[in-house]
Design a protein around this motif. Structure first.
Motif, short mmCIF file in Angstrom:
data_model
loop_
_atom_site.label_atom_id
_atom_site.label_comp_id
_atom_site.label_asym_id
_atom_site.label_seq_id
_atom_site.Cartn_x
_atom_site.Cartn_y
_atom_site.Cartn_z
N GLU A 42 0.82 -1.22 0.00
CA GLU A 42 0.00 0.00 0.00
C GLU A 42 0.85 1.27 0.00
OE1 GLU A 42 -2.89 -0.09 3.24
OE2 GLU A 42 -2.86 -2.27 3.15
N LEU A 43 2.14 1.15 0.24
CA LEU A 43 3.01 2.32 0.35
C LEU A 43 3.41 2.84 -1.02
CD1 LEU A 43 5.41 1.23 3.24
CD2 LEU A 43 3.28 2.52 3.41
N THR A 44 3.36 4.15 -1.17
CA THR A 44 3.85 4.77 -2.40
C THR A 44 5.34 5.04 -2.23
OG1 THR A 44 3.21 6.95 -1.54
CG2 THR A 44 1.64 5.83 -2.98
N THR A 45 6.06 5.03 -3.34
CA THR A 45 7.52 5.19 -3.27
C THR A 45 8.01 6.28 -4.23
OG1 THR A 45 7.82 3.47 -4.95
CG2 THR A 45 7.90 2.76 -2.65
N ASN A 46 9.21 6.73 -3.98
CA ASN A 46 9.85 7.70 -4.87
C ASN A 46 10.69 6.96 -5.91
OD1 ASN A 46 12.29 6.98 -3.62
ND2 ASN A 46 12.33 8.78 -2.31
N ASP A 47 11.43 7.69 -6.71
CA ASP A 47 12.22 7.08 -7.79
C ASP A 47 13.37 6.21 -7.28
OD1 ASP A 47 13.54 9.34 -6.87
OD2 ASP A 47 14.31 9.91 -8.83
N ASP A 52 7.06 6.96 0.82
CA ASP A 52 6.72 8.31 1.26
C ASP A 52 6.50 8.30 2.77
OD1 ASP A 52 6.88 9.38 -1.32
OD2 ASP A 52 4.82 8.79 -1.76
N MET A 53 6.01 7.19 3.30
CA MET A 53 5.83 7.06 4.75
C MET A 53 7.19 6.96 5.41
SD MET A 53 3.89 4.11 6.94
CE MET A 53 2.27 4.80 6.66
N ILE A 64 15.76 10.21 14.71
CA ILE A 64 16.33 9.54 13.55
C ILE A 64 15.14 9.13 12.70
CG2 ILE A 64 17.67 7.56 12.74
CD1 ILE A 64 18.99 7.64 15.63
N VAL A 65 15.11 9.60 11.47
CA VAL A 65 13.98 9.34 10.59
C VAL A 65 14.44 8.43 9.46
CG1 VAL A 65 12.24 10.38 9.09
CG2 VAL A 65 13.02 11.61 11.13
N PHE A 66 13.69 7.37 9.24
CA PHE A 66 14.02 6.50 8.11
C PHE A 66 12.78 6.17 7.30
CE2 PHE A 66 13.47 3.56 11.69
CZ PHE A 66 12.70 2.51 11.17
N LYS A 67 13.03 5.83 6.04
CA LYS A 67 11.97 5.42 5.12
C LYS A 67 12.18 3.95 4.76
CE LYS A 67 10.82 9.92 3.21
NZ LYS A 67 10.50 10.65 1.97
N PHE A 68 11.15 3.35 4.19
CA PHE A 68 11.16 1.92 3.89
C PHE A 68 11.38 1.63 2.42
CE2 PHE A 68 8.24 2.70 7.47
CZ PHE A 68 8.79 1.87 8.44
N TYR A 69 11.89 0.42 2.15
CA TYR A 69 11.99 -0.13 0.80
C TYR A 69 10.91 -1.22 0.67
CZ TYR A 69 16.62 1.98 0.05
OH TYR A 69 17.66 2.85 -0.12
N PRO A 70 9.65 -0.82 0.44
CA PRO A 70 8.57 -1.81 0.44
C PRO A 70 8.61 -2.82 -0.70
CG PRO A 70 7.74 0.33 -0.24
CD PRO A 70 9.16 0.53 0.19
N LYS A 71 9.23 -2.46 -1.81
CA LYS A 71 9.29 -3.40 -2.93
C LYS A 71 10.45 -4.38 -2.81
CE LYS A 71 6.76 -0.42 -5.98
NZ LYS A 71 6.81 0.75 -6.81
N LYS A 72 11.46 -4.01 -2.06
CA LYS A 72 12.64 -4.87 -1.88
C LYS A 72 12.46 -5.86 -0.73
CE LYS A 72 15.30 -2.99 -5.03
NZ LYS A 72 15.97 -3.73 -6.10
N ALA A 73 11.67 -5.48 0.27
CA ALA A 73 11.48 -6.33 1.45
C ALA A 73 10.04 -6.19 1.96
CB ALA A 73 12.49 -5.96 2.53
N PRO A 74 9.06 -6.59 1.16
CA PRO A 74 7.66 -6.35 1.52
C PRO A 74 7.19 -6.99 2.83
CG PRO A 74 7.80 -7.80 -0.40
CD PRO A 74 9.17 -7.29 -0.13
#
Length: 192
Positions: A42-47, A52-53, A64-74
């Protein structure tokens, strides 16, 4: 009917029934509502493939703020989000700090051997271990990752393809070097 039967059978029943009380007519019922879990899909991603979450990890040193790689490790991303949504990480210590290597947390026992009780299948991917990468800690078994994760403090190419990378620090990377063993996660929350 004997007196003993009256004492041992009916008296406790009387006490139990007489202690119940109806709720007032204007009372608001309390119902536990499960938190709807967010799925990685359900997460949208950048290039760059980052969500975005973002996750905001609050420490005594700052955020410390981090973003996820939802397509690499769903599956890993979905599980980490579930744990964040239930406040699993709040109050957990950083139990491992290796200068120029990793800062690790996620073990509720603080020993490096605990977890949430749910093992994840490895999702090794092609994201290199560079400074600020967030990846799952595990034992010798590739499918033993649970709730523990680490932040890479530099380029760690020896770990590439051997651990599930699921995120990247986007703010507060400089704070990673200030963390010491015993520091606590004050809170770990999600922001859109």
């Amino acid at each position: 009917m004997t007196v003993l039967k009256a004492i041992f059978v009916y008296f406790p029943l009387f006490l139990l029934l007489s202690c119940t009380k109806e709720a007032p007519k204007n009372a608001i019922p309390v119902v536990a509502t499960p938190i709807p879990s967010i799925q990685a899909s359900e997460l949208t991603t950048n290039d760059k493939g980052l969500s975005d979450m973002k996750a905001v990890l609050k420490t005594v040193h700052g955020n410390i703020v981090f973003k996820f790689y939802p397509k690499k490790a769903p599956n890993t991303v979905t599980r980490i989000i579930q744990l964040i949504q239930t406040s699993f990480y709040d109050g957990i210590t950083f139990h491992r700090v290796e200068p120029n290597y990793v800062v690790q947390t996620g073990d509720p026992t603080g020993t490096g051997r605990g977890g949430s009780g749910y093992k994840l299948k490895a999702e090794f991917n092609d994201i290199p271990h560079t400074k600020g990468v967030v990846a799952m800690a595990r034992a010798m078994d590739p499918d033993s990752a649970d709730s523990q994760f680490y932040f890479a403090l530099g380029t760690l190419s020896n770990l590439d393809g051997k651990y599930t990378v699921f995120g990247q620090v986007v703010e507060g990377e400089e704070l990673l070097n200030q963390i010491v063993v015993g520091d606590k996660i004050l809170s770990l929350t999600l922001e859109k």
